[in-house]
Design an enzyme around this catalytic site. Sequence first.
Site, PDB file in Angstrom:
ATOM      1  N   TRP A 182       0.867  -1.185   0.000  1.00  0.00           N
ATOM      2  CA  TRP A 182       0.000   0.000   0.000  1.00  0.00           C
ATOM      3  C   TRP A 182       0.899   1.229   0.000  1.00  0.00           C
ATOM      4  O   TRP A 182       1.814   1.325   0.804  1.00  0.00           O
ATOM      5  CB  TRP A 182      -0.914   0.043   1.242  1.00  0.00           C
ATOM      6  CG  TRP A 182      -1.582   1.381   1.335  1.00  0.00           C
ATOM      7  CD1 TRP A 182      -2.575   1.859   0.522  1.00  0.00           C
ATOM      8  CD2 TRP A 182      -1.244   2.459   2.220  1.00  0.00           C
ATOM      9  NE1 TRP A 182      -2.878   3.158   0.854  1.00  0.00           N
ATOM     10  CE2 TRP A 182      -2.081   3.558   1.886  1.00  0.00           C
ATOM     11  CE3 TRP A 182      -0.318   2.616   3.260  1.00  0.00           C
ATOM     12  CZ2 TRP A 182      -2.023   4.777   2.556  1.00  0.00           C
ATOM     13  CZ3 TRP A 182      -0.256   3.837   3.928  1.00  0.00           C
ATOM     14  CH2 TRP A 182      -1.112   4.903   3.582  1.00  0.00           C
ATOM     15  N   GLU A 223      -3.160  -2.995  -2.240  1.00  0.00           N
ATOM     16  CA  GLU A 223      -4.307  -2.400  -1.521  1.00  0.00           C
ATOM     17  C   GLU A 223      -4.684  -1.065  -2.153  1.00  0.00           C
ATOM     18  O   GLU A 223      -3.835  -0.195  -2.321  1.00  0.00           O
ATOM     19  CB  GLU A 223      -3.924  -2.208  -0.041  1.00  0.00           C
ATOM     20  CG  GLU A 223      -5.017  -1.565   0.792  1.00  0.00           C
ATOM     21  CD  GLU A 223      -4.630  -1.418   2.274  1.00  0.00           C
ATOM     22  OE1 GLU A 223      -3.447  -1.646   2.613  1.00  0.00           O
ATOM     23  OE2 GLU A 223      -5.510  -1.063   3.081  1.00  0.00           O
ATOM     24  N   LYS A 225      -7.065   2.555  -2.424  1.00  0.00           N
ATOM     25  CA  LYS A 225      -7.589   3.550  -1.493  1.00  0.00           C
ATOM     26  C   LYS A 225      -8.187   4.707  -2.266  1.00  0.00           C
ATOM     27  O   LYS A 225      -7.673   5.080  -3.324  1.00  0.00           O
ATOM     28  CB  LYS A 225      -6.459   4.039  -0.583  1.00  0.00           C
ATOM     29  CG  LYS A 225      -6.936   4.921   0.563  1.00  0.00           C
ATOM     30  CD  LYS A 225      -5.872   5.040   1.642  1.00  0.00           C
ATOM     31  CE  LYS A 225      -6.337   5.974   2.734  1.00  0.00           C
ATOM     32  NZ  LYS A 225      -5.416   5.994   3.879  1.00  0.00           N
ATOM     33  N   ASP A 256      -9.642  -2.887   1.662  1.00  0.00           N
ATOM     34  CA  ASP A 256      -9.773  -2.392   3.035  1.00  0.00           C
ATOM     35  C   ASP A 256     -11.135  -1.707   3.073  1.00  0.00           C
ATOM     36  O   ASP A 256     -11.399  -0.804   2.266  1.00  0.00           O
ATOM     37  CB  ASP A 256      -8.621  -1.413   3.306  1.00  0.00           C
ATOM     38  CG  ASP A 256      -8.664  -0.784   4.691  1.00  0.00           C
ATOM     39  OD1 ASP A 256      -9.740  -0.321   5.102  1.00  0.00           O
ATOM     40  OD2 ASP A 256      -7.608  -0.719   5.350  1.00  0.00           O
ATOM     41  N   HIS A 259     -11.674   2.042   2.666  1.00  0.00           N
ATOM     42  CA  HIS A 259     -11.070   2.704   1.509  1.00  0.00           C
ATOM     43  C   HIS A 259     -11.994   2.942   0.332  1.00  0.00           C
ATOM     44  O   HIS A 259     -11.546   3.000  -0.814  1.00  0.00           O
ATOM     45  CB  HIS A 259      -9.851   1.901   1.043  1.00  0.00           C
ATOM     46  CG  HIS A 259      -8.703   1.991   1.994  1.00  0.00           C
ATOM     47  ND1 HIS A 259      -7.447   1.542   1.697  1.00  0.00           N
ATOM     48  CD2 HIS A 259      -8.625   2.497   3.250  1.00  0.00           C
ATOM     49  CE1 HIS A 259      -6.642   1.750   2.731  1.00  0.00           C
ATOM     50  NE2 HIS A 259      -7.346   2.320   3.685  1.00  0.00           N
ATOM     51  N   HIS A 283      -8.591  -6.124   4.556  1.00  0.00           N
ATOM     52  CA  HIS A 283      -8.282  -5.407   5.786  1.00  0.00           C
ATOM     53  C   HIS A 283      -9.637  -5.068   6.365  1.00  0.00           C
ATOM     54  O   HIS A 283     -10.357  -4.238   5.792  1.00  0.00           O
ATOM     55  CB  HIS A 283      -7.524  -4.103   5.510  1.00  0.00           C
ATOM     56  CG  HIS A 283      -6.039  -4.287   5.464  1.00  0.00           C
ATOM     57  ND1 HIS A 283      -5.176  -3.237   5.274  1.00  0.00           N
ATOM     58  CD2 HIS A 283      -5.277  -5.394   5.611  1.00  0.00           C
ATOM     59  CE1 HIS A 283      -3.930  -3.698   5.287  1.00  0.00           C
ATOM     60  NE2 HIS A 283      -3.966  -5.000   5.488  1.00  0.00           N
ATOM     61  N   ASP A 291     -12.187   7.080   6.528  1.00  0.00           N
ATOM     62  CA  ASP A 291     -11.277   5.964   6.805  1.00  0.00           C
ATOM     63  C   ASP A 291     -10.554   6.209   8.129  1.00  0.00           C
ATOM     64  O   ASP A 291      -9.367   6.491   8.166  1.00  0.00           O
ATOM     65  CB  ASP A 291     -10.270   5.881   5.638  1.00  0.00           C
ATOM     66  CG  ASP A 291      -9.213   4.814   5.869  1.00  0.00           C
ATOM     67  OD1 ASP A 291      -9.535   3.784   6.459  1.00  0.00           O
ATOM     68  OD2 ASP A 291      -8.065   5.033   5.447  1.00  0.00           O
ATOM     69  N   ASP A 293     -10.179   4.181  10.774  1.00  0.00           N
ATOM     70  CA  ASP A 293      -9.500   3.038  11.393  1.00  0.00           C
ATOM     71  C   ASP A 293      -9.897   2.814  12.844  1.00  0.00           C
ATOM     72  O   ASP A 293      -9.040   2.607  13.707  1.00  0.00           O
ATOM     73  CB  ASP A 293      -7.976   3.174  11.239  1.00  0.00           C
ATOM     74  CG  ASP A 293      -7.551   3.136   9.783  1.00  0.00           C
ATOM     75  OD1 ASP A 293      -7.672   2.078   9.170  1.00  0.00           O
ATOM     76  OD2 ASP A 293      -7.127   4.182   9.248  1.00  0.00           O
ATOM     77  N   ASP A 323      -7.183  -4.112  10.405  1.00  0.00           N
ATOM     78  CA  ASP A 323      -6.381  -2.902  10.234  1.00  0.00           C
ATOM     79  C   ASP A 323      -7.072  -1.732  10.919  1.00  0.00           C
ATOM     80  O   ASP A 323      -7.950  -1.102  10.337  1.00  0.00           O
ATOM     81  CB  ASP A 323      -6.177  -2.612   8.732  1.00  0.00           C
ATOM     82  CG  ASP A 323      -5.288  -1.402   8.507  1.00  0.00           C
ATOM     83  OD1 ASP A 323      -4.612  -0.969   9.460  1.00  0.00           O
ATOM     84  OD2 ASP A 323      -5.261  -0.881   7.366  1.00  0.00           O
TER      85      ASP A 323
END
Length: 416
Positions: A182, A223, A225, A256, A259, A283, A291, A293, A323
Amino acid sequence: MASCYEWAKTKYAALGVDTEAAIKALQKYAISMHCWQGDDVRGFDTKEALSGGIQTTGNYPGRATTPEELMADMDKAFSLIGGKHKVNLHASYAIFEKGEFADRDKLEPKHFKRWVSYAKERGMGIDFNPTFFSHPMAASGLTLSSPDDEVRRFWVEHGKACIRISEYFANETGIPCVMNIWIPDGYKDTPADRMGPRARFAQSLDEILSIPYDKEKVLVCLESKVFGIGVESYTVGSAEFTMSYVAKNGLVPLMDNGHYHPTEVVSDKLSAMFLFNKKVALHVTRGVRWDSDHVVRLDDETREIAKELVASGRMGDVALALDFFDASINRVAAWVVGMRNMQRALLGALLMPHAAFKKLQDEGKFTDLLVMSEELKFYPECIVWEEFCNRCGVPADERWFTEVQQYEKNVLAARK
Ligand code: RNT
Ligand code: ZN
């Protein structure tokens, strides 16, 4: 009197669901636990602040600052999570012996030998991530897509080094290593040239992947995004870029769920990805408005993702990692909550009568489908969960938190 579990087992059996098979499937399903929750994504190789458009917020005491502390914290977490899992490392977690240092482009397997001992002693595999952020060479915000050839070369060498390290992990542990690429590259404002950076990223990936490596042992992922902090207008590694590059080069797509645009859901994307990819990596995270997390909760989307893995019969083809990074709460508890929630979502999915539900859909019996899927929500999943935890030797309910509180008092509180 039959035990609660026997009663739950009979209730599910009436729907054609085998609770024993569900427990066994969950016991052998390894989730890759991200080391970076333990120290707010700082790593050990630089003193640089976290960069790349990702951010941890909060200053809860007790952050791990050394490899020993991080490993001890991960052990604490693993001891409260049923089943056998994997360790997910970033290159920035290289461990140097006294006086030793190697920059990202010069990393070698030996800088990770203590992680290999850690994993081997616990019978776990290791997954890996090159770290294209929190480094002076990433100061411009561009790495593999940089127009500055010196910068781009540096990061290409880093990518190659990481493939060699990933292969070392696979050889040592005997378990394939999922290596995820990523990059944070992108622009804050509307770019004049969208094509150039993407062409350079593709060129850099071609160079990294040109080194020989065993494709059975190292599963390289890309990955995607949609945006990051400071790169709101354009990211080089967009969904279309990564999906196309992966398809052309036989890599593994990594999705993810933080994302995408907020109304897009990964649960709806998975079936399409399964049709055209042998393997898919995930993820699992929780975006709050963006995003962000946050720690994975047992929410509708996590359950829906799990449902797609199980209903498709492709659970075994998914490399599932978590993640998130929350520095505002006890970090060990954050791991345990996220991991156990992912397992609970998977268990819920394993306890659904998928064949019967598909039949209802194909026969157009949508009322029946709605009724049954809603009724199922109050079926005794929690009793099967309890049985799973008992068999794994971990607490089934909130008693695990008492252990984390003890650990905080005895270990974390003493840290500076
Ligand atoms: C960033 C990506 C990436 C990182 C970790 C630390 O938006 O999700 O996976 O979070 O590699
Ligand atoms: Zn991610």
